[in-house]
Write a protein that holds these residues in place. Structure first.
Motif, mmCIF file in Angstrom:
data_model
loop_
_atom_site.group_PDB
_atom_site.id
_atom_site.type_symbol
_atom_site.label_atom_id
_atom_site.label_comp_id
_atom_site.label_asym_id
_atom_site.label_seq_id
_atom_site.Cartn_x
_atom_site.Cartn_y
_atom_site.Cartn_z
ATOM 1 N N LYS A 1 0.914 -1.162 -0.140
ATOM 2 C CA LYS A 1 0.168 -0.018 0.009
ATOM 3 C C LYS A 1 0.806 0.977 -0.098
ATOM 4 C CE LYS A 1 -3.758 2.122 2.527
ATOM 5 N NZ LYS A 1 -4.564 2.268 3.984
ATOM 6 N N TYR A 2 1.924 1.524 0.728
ATOM 7 C CA TYR A 2 2.931 2.271 0.908
ATOM 8 C C TYR A 2 3.484 2.535 -0.609
ATOM 9 C CZ TYR A 2 7.158 4.971 1.633
ATOM 10 O OH TYR A 2 8.153 5.893 1.780
ATOM 11 N N MET A 3 4.037 1.581 -0.945
ATOM 12 C CA MET A 3 4.691 1.680 -2.460
ATOM 13 C C MET A 3 3.688 2.317 -3.745
ATOM 14 S SD MET A 3 7.787 1.192 -2.493
ATOM 15 C CE MET A 3 8.193 1.322 -4.013
ATOM 16 N N GLU A 4 2.460 1.570 -3.424
ATOM 17 C CA GLU A 4 1.426 2.380 -4.291
ATOM 18 C C GLU A 4 1.097 3.583 -4.187
ATOM 19 O OE1 GLU A 4 -1.564 -0.788 -4.813
ATOM 20 O OE2 GLU A 4 -0.447 -1.814 -6.352
ATOM 21 N N SER A 5 1.320 4.205 -3.204
ATOM 22 C CA SER A 5 1.194 5.524 -2.859
ATOM 23 C C SER A 5 2.113 6.766 -3.431
ATOM 24 C CB SER A 5 0.979 5.920 -1.445
ATOM 25 O OG SER A 5 2.197 5.786 -0.677
ATOM 26 N N LEU A 6 3.428 5.762 -3.872
ATOM 27 C CA LEU A 6 4.484 6.637 -4.271
ATOM 28 C C LEU A 6 4.597 6.542 -5.781
ATOM 29 C CD1 LEU A 6 7.249 5.584 -1.695
ATOM 30 C CD2 LEU A 6 5.915 7.590 -1.622
ATOM 31 N N VAL A 7 3.942 5.493 -6.426
ATOM 32 C CA VAL A 7 4.473 5.255 -7.906
ATOM 33 C C VAL A 7 2.961 4.995 -8.589
ATOM 34 C CG1 VAL A 7 6.656 4.364 -7.469
ATOM 35 C CG2 VAL A 7 4.601 2.666 -7.529
ATOM 36 N N VAL A 8 3.191 4.959 -9.886
ATOM 37 C CA VAL A 8 1.954 4.916 -10.829
ATOM 38 C C VAL A 8 1.609 3.392 -11.103
ATOM 39 C CG1 VAL A 8 1.859 7.362 -11.607
ATOM 40 C CG2 VAL A 8 2.975 5.353 -12.758
ATOM 41 N N SER A 9 2.577 2.422 -10.883
ATOM 42 C CA SER A 9 2.737 1.096 -11.310
ATOM 43 C C SER A 9 1.777 0.554 -10.248
ATOM 44 C CB SER A 9 4.088 0.489 -11.311
ATOM 45 O OG SER A 9 4.950 1.100 -12.045
ATOM 46 N N ASP A 10 1.240 -0.819 -10.819
ATOM 47 C CA ASP A 10 0.361 -1.577 -10.076
ATOM 48 C C ASP A 10 1.233 -2.686 -9.243
ATOM 49 O OD1 ASP A 10 -1.551 -3.188 -8.989
ATOM 50 O OD2 ASP A 10 -2.085 -4.144 -10.716
ATOM 51 N N LEU B 1 7.547 -9.304 -6.818
ATOM 52 C CA LEU B 1 7.941 -7.860 -6.620
ATOM 53 C C LEU B 1 9.547 -7.420 -6.861
ATOM 54 C CD1 LEU B 1 5.502 -7.131 -3.653
ATOM 55 C CD2 LEU B 1 5.321 -6.635 -6.064
ATOM 56 N N TYR B 2 10.376 -8.435 -6.213
ATOM 57 C CA TYR B 2 11.511 -8.151 -6.287
ATOM 58 C C TYR B 2 12.175 -8.045 -7.786
ATOM 59 C CZ TYR B 2 12.463 -13.067 -6.443
ATOM 60 O OH TYR B 2 12.525 -14.349 -6.488
ATOM 61 N N TRP B 3 11.529 -8.732 -8.517
ATOM 62 C CA TRP B 3 12.176 -8.430 -10.135
ATOM 63 C C TRP B 3 11.353 -7.171 -11.070
ATOM 64 C CZ3 TRP B 3 16.318 -10.650 -11.461
ATOM 65 C CH2 TRP B 3 16.675 -11.812 -10.994
ATOM 66 N N ARG B 4 10.579 -6.494 -10.373
ATOM 67 C CA ARG B 4 10.040 -5.313 -10.837
ATOM 68 C C ARG B 4 10.777 -4.524 -11.716
ATOM 69 N NH1 ARG B 4 6.291 -3.743 -13.518
ATOM 70 N NH2 ARG B 4 5.727 -1.407 -13.538
ATOM 71 N N TRP B 5 12.040 -4.168 -11.368
ATOM 72 C CA TRP B 5 13.097 -3.188 -12.091
ATOM 73 C C TRP B 5 13.993 -3.975 -12.660
ATOM 74 C CZ3 TRP B 5 10.476 -1.264 -7.671
ATOM 75 C CH2 TRP B 5 9.363 -0.320 -7.972
#
Length: 91
Positions: free
Chosen positions: A70-79, A86-90
């Motif tokens: 929830k915290y990360m989704e408040s910072l970025v536009v990605s789902d 999650l750890y492979w996202r970038w």
């Protein structure tokens, strides 16, 4: 010569294909100049049009806690919640 701990940016292949002069910078293979432009031409292109700077080498972080998604989704536009790994996202 590259250091033995060389990392490659997400844009590494594109940089090489487009004529990027790659140098070792703090353990990362970074493009500093492209064969079709001088430093001044590159600067003017960025000022007049646009350039992309790959920041994938600049930060690694781990976020812990039950509300981390929830915290990360408040910072970025990605789902973030929709990502399977999650750890492979970038990467």
């Amino acid at each position: 010569m590259f250091s033995k701990f060389r990392g490659e940016l997400l844009s590494y292949k594109l940089s090489v294909i487009t004529g990027g002069k790659m140098v070792d910078f703090a353990g990362w293979s970074m493009p500093v100049l492209y064969s079709d432009q001088s430093i001044i031409q590159s600067h003017l292109h960025t000022r007049d049009k646009c350039s992309v700077f790959d920041v994938s080498h600049m930060m690694q972080t781990k976020i812990h806690g039950k509300d981390r998604v929830k915290y990360m989704e408040s910072l970025v536009v990605s789902d973030i919640e929709g990502e399977k790994i999650l750890y492979w996202r970038w990467r």
